[in-house]
Design a protein around this motif. Structure first.
Motif, short mmCIF file in Angstrom:
data_model
loop_
_atom_site.label_atom_id
_atom_site.label_comp_id
_atom_site.label_asym_id
_atom_site.label_seq_id
_atom_site.Cartn_x
_atom_site.Cartn_y
_atom_site.Cartn_z
N SER A 70 28.77 -4.27 -76.46
CA SER A 70 27.90 -4.39 -77.68
C SER A 70 29.24 -5.16 -78.23
O SER A 70 29.18 -6.31 -78.67
CB SER A 70 28.45 -2.56 -78.07
N GLN A 71 30.88 -4.91 -77.30
CA GLN A 71 31.86 -5.19 -78.21
C GLN A 71 32.00 -6.76 -78.23
O GLN A 71 32.28 -7.99 -79.06
CB GLN A 71 32.55 -4.32 -77.54
N ALA A 72 31.97 -7.27 -76.77
CA ALA A 72 31.92 -8.26 -76.09
C ALA A 72 30.94 -9.21 -76.84
O ALA A 72 31.28 -10.53 -77.31
CB ALA A 72 31.61 -8.14 -74.44
N SER A 73 29.63 -9.10 -76.89
CA SER A 73 28.75 -9.52 -76.99
C SER A 73 29.01 -9.89 -79.01
O SER A 73 28.37 -11.06 -79.19
CB SER A 73 27.10 -8.57 -77.19
N ILE A 83 23.30 -15.84 -80.30
CA ILE A 83 25.15 -15.86 -80.25
C ILE A 83 25.73 -16.76 -80.96
O ILE A 83 26.43 -16.94 -81.63
CB ILE A 83 25.86 -15.91 -79.38
N ARG A 84 25.03 -18.07 -80.28
CA ARG A 84 25.41 -19.38 -80.85
C ARG A 84 25.47 -19.10 -82.63
O ARG A 84 25.97 -20.11 -83.26
CB ARG A 84 24.70 -20.55 -80.39
N GLY A 85 24.17 -19.29 -83.11
CA GLY A 85 23.79 -19.39 -84.55
C GLY A 85 24.33 -18.06 -85.23
O GLY A 85 24.21 -17.94 -86.71
N VAL A 128 35.67 -10.95 -73.42
CA VAL A 128 34.52 -10.31 -73.03
C VAL A 128 34.82 -10.17 -71.36
O VAL A 128 34.14 -9.20 -70.77
CB VAL A 128 33.81 -11.64 -72.91
N GLN A 129 36.03 -11.15 -70.76
CA GLN A 129 36.61 -10.62 -69.30
C GLN A 129 37.38 -8.72 -69.95
O GLN A 129 36.56 -8.63 -68.49
CB GLN A 129 36.80 -11.21 -68.61
#
Length: 428
Positions: free
Chosen positions: A337-340, A269-271, A317-318
């Motif tokens: 999936s959507q949050a990620s 995610i960070r990348g 995310v929440q």
């Protein structure tokens, strides 16, 4: 008596799982791990020349850790004692160490003490090994499915060489399938096995690089399949699917691999790699990870890695977390999936960590007094609402911290725009 012992041993061996009966007896029959067992490698030469030192084998199940112990046993003059960390007590461990000392003094014969699942030994049990390793009473070999640098005492790690075993590749697994077919062909009551390419590919794909899992599945498929009119046991894709219905995912929710996978997930995610993000998410979901744990880590990432670059990330995310609680699995996968994916493709900023710089200032400086003009009911406080665009020149930090910058802004997304606006207003 000896005849009975031989008969019993033979009966046990004949009833053992096929994976155990096919266990390689020599390094030449061993498949995989070329990186540590290739020709002229340190470990290969040590085994063949009976020069094995203190070793820890780490790696997932079914990649050859126990098999290597058996091969070492057949290539050494040392007595090889096997203990399982789950079943063995500190008393049993000390007894075996005492026996090793007596063996060395009476016959000058060394002892290799093999501890399976060594990560399950307590710190006290691991520490009990150290003096005997130091003085040469025992040669220690441990096996673990965990990362030994996290799961084993540092003192024990420093006295052993760590060899990491990896899942078997496609070529190695194909050789194992051939070995199984040849085994059945050479039985006293032989079976001719024919396996389709689709079945082979399926078995390899869903074995997870685990030789034991592959052999057990193939044994199961062969045992339930009757010979056809051509006296062939025919293994097609349908039988392969029944034999190995789900991939053996290497994931221990209470072990180090759990932390390694979630680390790979968050770093993806960070990348800003959405494909890797989905892969590691799927790994956790298929392994049965608690979705609440995944959402907790996503919430942290939304603030730690995206932060002010997109303040809406934590809201998304929440919202996905709340939606998951209402819907559950399997449809809840959409929300995970959507949050990620939202986090993976969002602009990134870790400026929220600036709080730690402020915390450090609190810890390392003298108690700072609130400036008089900021105190409650101060008469000389200038209210920004009374000035153009709410901005005026006024100091808000304690005198001794005047001019210090805690917030390290990032030139990304919403944060960049707001910072640029702030600079313009201060200059006007």
């Amino acid at each position: 008596m000896s005849d009975n012992l031989f008969s019993n041993a033979f009966q046990i061996q004949s009833n053992a799982p096929l994976a155990d009966r096919l266990r390689p007896k020599t390094l030449d029959d061993f498949f995989g791990q070329e990186s540590i067992l290739g020709n002229n490698s340190l470990l290969r030469n040590a085994i063949l020349n009976d020069k094995v030192g203190n070793i820890i084998f780490s790696g997932p199940p079914g990649v050859g850790k126990t098999t290597l112990i058996e091969i070492i046993s057949s290539n050494t003059r040392s007595a090889l004692i096997k203990l399982n960390a789950v079943l063995s007590s500190i008393k049993e461990l000390r007894t075996e160490i005492a026996n090793a000392k007596e063996r060395l003094l009476s016959s000058n014969r060394k002892t290799i003490l093999f501890i399976d699942e060594v990560h399950r030994f307590t710190s006290i049990q691991q520490d009990a090994l150290l003096p005997s390793i130091e003085n040469g009473t025992i040669t220690f070999i441990g096996a673990t499915t965990e990362n030994p640098f996290f799961a084993v005492n540092k003192a024990l790690i420093s006295r052993a060489r760590v060899f990491s075993l990896i899942p078997l590749n496609t070529n190695d697994l194909r050789k194992i399938i051939e070995k199984v077919v040849n085994y059945y062909a050479c039985l006293e009551d032989p079976k001719a096995i024919e396996i389709t390419e689709e079945a082979i590919s399926h078995l390899i794909k869903y074995s997870g690089g685990d030789a034991r899992n592959l052999i057990n599945a193939l044994e199961s498929g062969i045992s339930i399949t009757k010979e056809n009119k051509d006296k062939l046991v025919f293994i097609d894709l349908s039988i392969a699917e029944d034999s190995i219905q789900k991939k053996n995912i290497v994931y221990d929710k209470n072990g180090q691999n759990h932390f390694d996978v979630i680390s790979a997930f968050i770093k993806s995610i960070r990348g800003s790699d959405p494909d890797a993000t989905l892969y590691w998410l799927a790994n956790m979901v298929e392994a049965g990870e608690d979705p609440n744990f995944i959402f907790r880590r996503l919430l942290i990432s939304a603030s730690e890695d995206i932060g002010l670059a997109d303040p809406n990330a934590i809201v998304v995310v929440q919202s996905c977390c709340d939606a998951f609680d209402r819907v559950g699995l399997p449809e809840g996968l959409f929300f995970l999936s959507q949050a990620s994916l939202y986090l993976a493709i969002s602009p990134k900023s870790n400026s929220t960590k600036s709080i730690f710089k402020a915390v450090e200032a609190i810890k390392t400086t003298n108690v700072s007094l609130v400036p008089n003009h900021l105190k409650n009911n101060a008469s000389n406080y200038l209210n920004p609402h009374n000035y153009h665009e709410n901005l005026l020149s006024q100091e808000y930090l304690p005198t001794e911290l005047k001019g210090i910058k805690f917030w390290q802004h990032k030139n990304s997304g919403w944060e960049k725009n707001k910072y640029d606006d702030l600079v313009k207003k201060r200059k006007s």
